[in-house]
Design an enzyme around this catalytic site. Structure first.
Site, PDB file in Angstrom:
ATOM      1  N   GLU A 129     109.060  85.158  17.404  1.00  0.00           N
ATOM      2  CA  GLU A 129     109.432  84.071  18.311  1.00  0.00           C
ATOM      3  C   GLU A 129     110.723  83.449  17.802  1.00  0.00           C
ATOM      4  O   GLU A 129     110.834  83.107  16.623  1.00  0.00           O
ATOM      5  CB  GLU A 129     108.325  83.025  18.372  1.00  0.00           C
ATOM      6  CG  GLU A 129     108.669  81.813  19.217  1.00  0.00           C
ATOM      7  CD  GLU A 129     107.556  80.759  19.220  1.00  0.00           C
ATOM      8  OE1 GLU A 129     107.878  79.579  19.469  1.00  0.00           O
ATOM      9  OE2 GLU A 129     106.389  81.113  18.960  1.00  0.00           O
ATOM     10  N   GLU A 134     114.838  73.453  21.338  1.00  0.00           N
ATOM     11  CA  GLU A 134     113.503  72.856  21.340  1.00  0.00           C
ATOM     12  C   GLU A 134     113.508  71.552  20.548  1.00  0.00           C
ATOM     13  O   GLU A 134     114.137  71.451  19.490  1.00  0.00           O
ATOM     14  CB  GLU A 134     112.480  73.818  20.727  1.00  0.00           C
ATOM     15  CG  GLU A 134     111.038  73.329  20.863  1.00  0.00           C
ATOM     16  CD  GLU A 134     110.032  74.297  20.277  1.00  0.00           C
ATOM     17  OE1 GLU A 134     108.889  74.329  20.768  1.00  0.00           O
ATOM     18  OE2 GLU A 134     110.403  75.037  19.333  1.00  0.00           O
TER      19      GLU A 134
END
Length: 346
Positions: A129, A134
């Site tokens: 990932e 974010e």
């Protein structure tokens, strides 16, 4: 070339391998953008207070639209006791290496929000990932993070950001569960309200077998080679984040899809709510449920998204498909109306 090689030999130097040239593979243009993604409608794996809807529902509710740019946001009209309607999408295309360049005019922000632009492999965390954009609530600096299976850690240098954790393994001893290896961007225009107030900018992520590097360029500092559709990472200077070290990149990151989502509260935004600037607003879930107008800023405004491959890989792929090489991109499209308004151009 022979003369140059002789000169290097005389000087006692050696010529290193040439950096690969990048050619366009996929151009996620606004008019066909959502045709190239699948809509996720299951329960949120991160336990967010969210209701992910399908494409038809999203279009009918005004959560997605296209024009000169791509709009993708959350419901900001209705009370939502069982979870605020929002969108999570995954690319139908699967990648192994590449240069991913996104031009954003706006990203989701505000108390309760947890947006992400990321790349995800299968059988998490074994396929890896890569979190490119974010953070949560009213954060001001972007956090770039890798999450992997055991056996991947990174060096503490080679980037301008601040290293938070160096072991990418989701259950690494001495780190919070699922912390991964995280690097915080050094500037407050990299995320949230600061990013939006500055007219947005560009994130460029280079994924090779040696390293995963992420650059952030504010609106006023986008390199001309990116704007011209001929990106050259070797000319961009030190990246904001660089993930390399004791990690076999190719064994930890494979068959990855591009993902956008906007969730609320959950395992991160909800868990840090009490220590955030939002804590005076009641509980996270109550706030998200009962204050729809607070989420007018919870949207992505995507001017462009392009994926490039090094020329050798692109030639191999073209030969396998029996097609020619893609043509170079003709430059980024003009900024969205929203971005031009923020910049005072209209």
């Amino acid at each position: 070339m022979r003369t140059a090689s002789v000169l290097l030999a005389v000087l006692g130097l050696t010529a290193g391998p040439a950096r690969a040239a990048y050619v366009l593979q996929d151009d996620y243009t606004p008019d066909t953008f959502f045709d190239q993604f699948e809509f996720f409608t299951d329960g949120d794996p991160t336990n967010g207070h969210v209701d992910y809807v399908d494409r038809g529902t999203a279009e009918g509710a005004g959560l997605i639209s296209t024009g000169s740019s791509v709009y993708m946001g959350a419901d900001h009209t209705n009370i939502a006791t069982s979870g605020r309607q929002s969108v999570r999408i995954s690319s139908t295309q699967i990648y192994n290496h590449g240069l991913f360049i996104i031009d954003l005019g706006h990203m989701p922000t505000g108390c309760g929000t947890w947006p992400a632009f990321w790349i995800l492999g299968p059988d998490w965390p074994n396929g890896g990932e890569i979190d490119i954009i974010e953070n949560v609530n009213e954060a001001t600096n972007n956090l770039q993070t890798l999450h992997t299976s055991d056996g991947c850690s990174i060096d503490s240098s080679g980037f301008t950001g601040t290293l938070h954790t160096s072991n990418c393994y989701i259950q690494a001893p001495g780190q919070d569960n699922n912390a991964g290896c995280g690097i915080e961007a050094p500037t407050t225009d990299s995320y949230g309200a600061g990013f939006n107030g500055n007219g947005g900018g560009v994130y460029a992520t280079e994924w090779t077998g040696d390293a995963i590097s992420i650059w952030f360029f504010p609106r006023s500092s986008i390199p001309s080679d990116i704007s011209g559709g001929t990106p050259d990472p070797s000319s961009w200077g030190t990246p904001t984040a660089r993930f390399a070290g004791n990690c076999d990149i190719d064994s930890h990151f494979t068959d990855m899809q591009i993902i956008f989502d906007i969730t609320f509260c959950g395992d991160w935004a909800g868990n840090v709510w009490g220590s955030s600037s939002c804590s005076s607003l009641g509980t996270c879930q109550d706030y998200v449920s009962n204050n729809p107008s607070a989420f007018e800023e919870a949207y992505w405004d995507i001017n462009s998204l392009r994926v490039y491959q090094d020329e050798a890989a692109a030639k191999k792929r073209a030969a396998e498909l029996g097609t020619g090489l893609p043509q170079p991109a003709r430059g980024f499209p003009r900024k969205s109306l929203r971005a031009r308004q923020i910049a005072g151009e209209v």
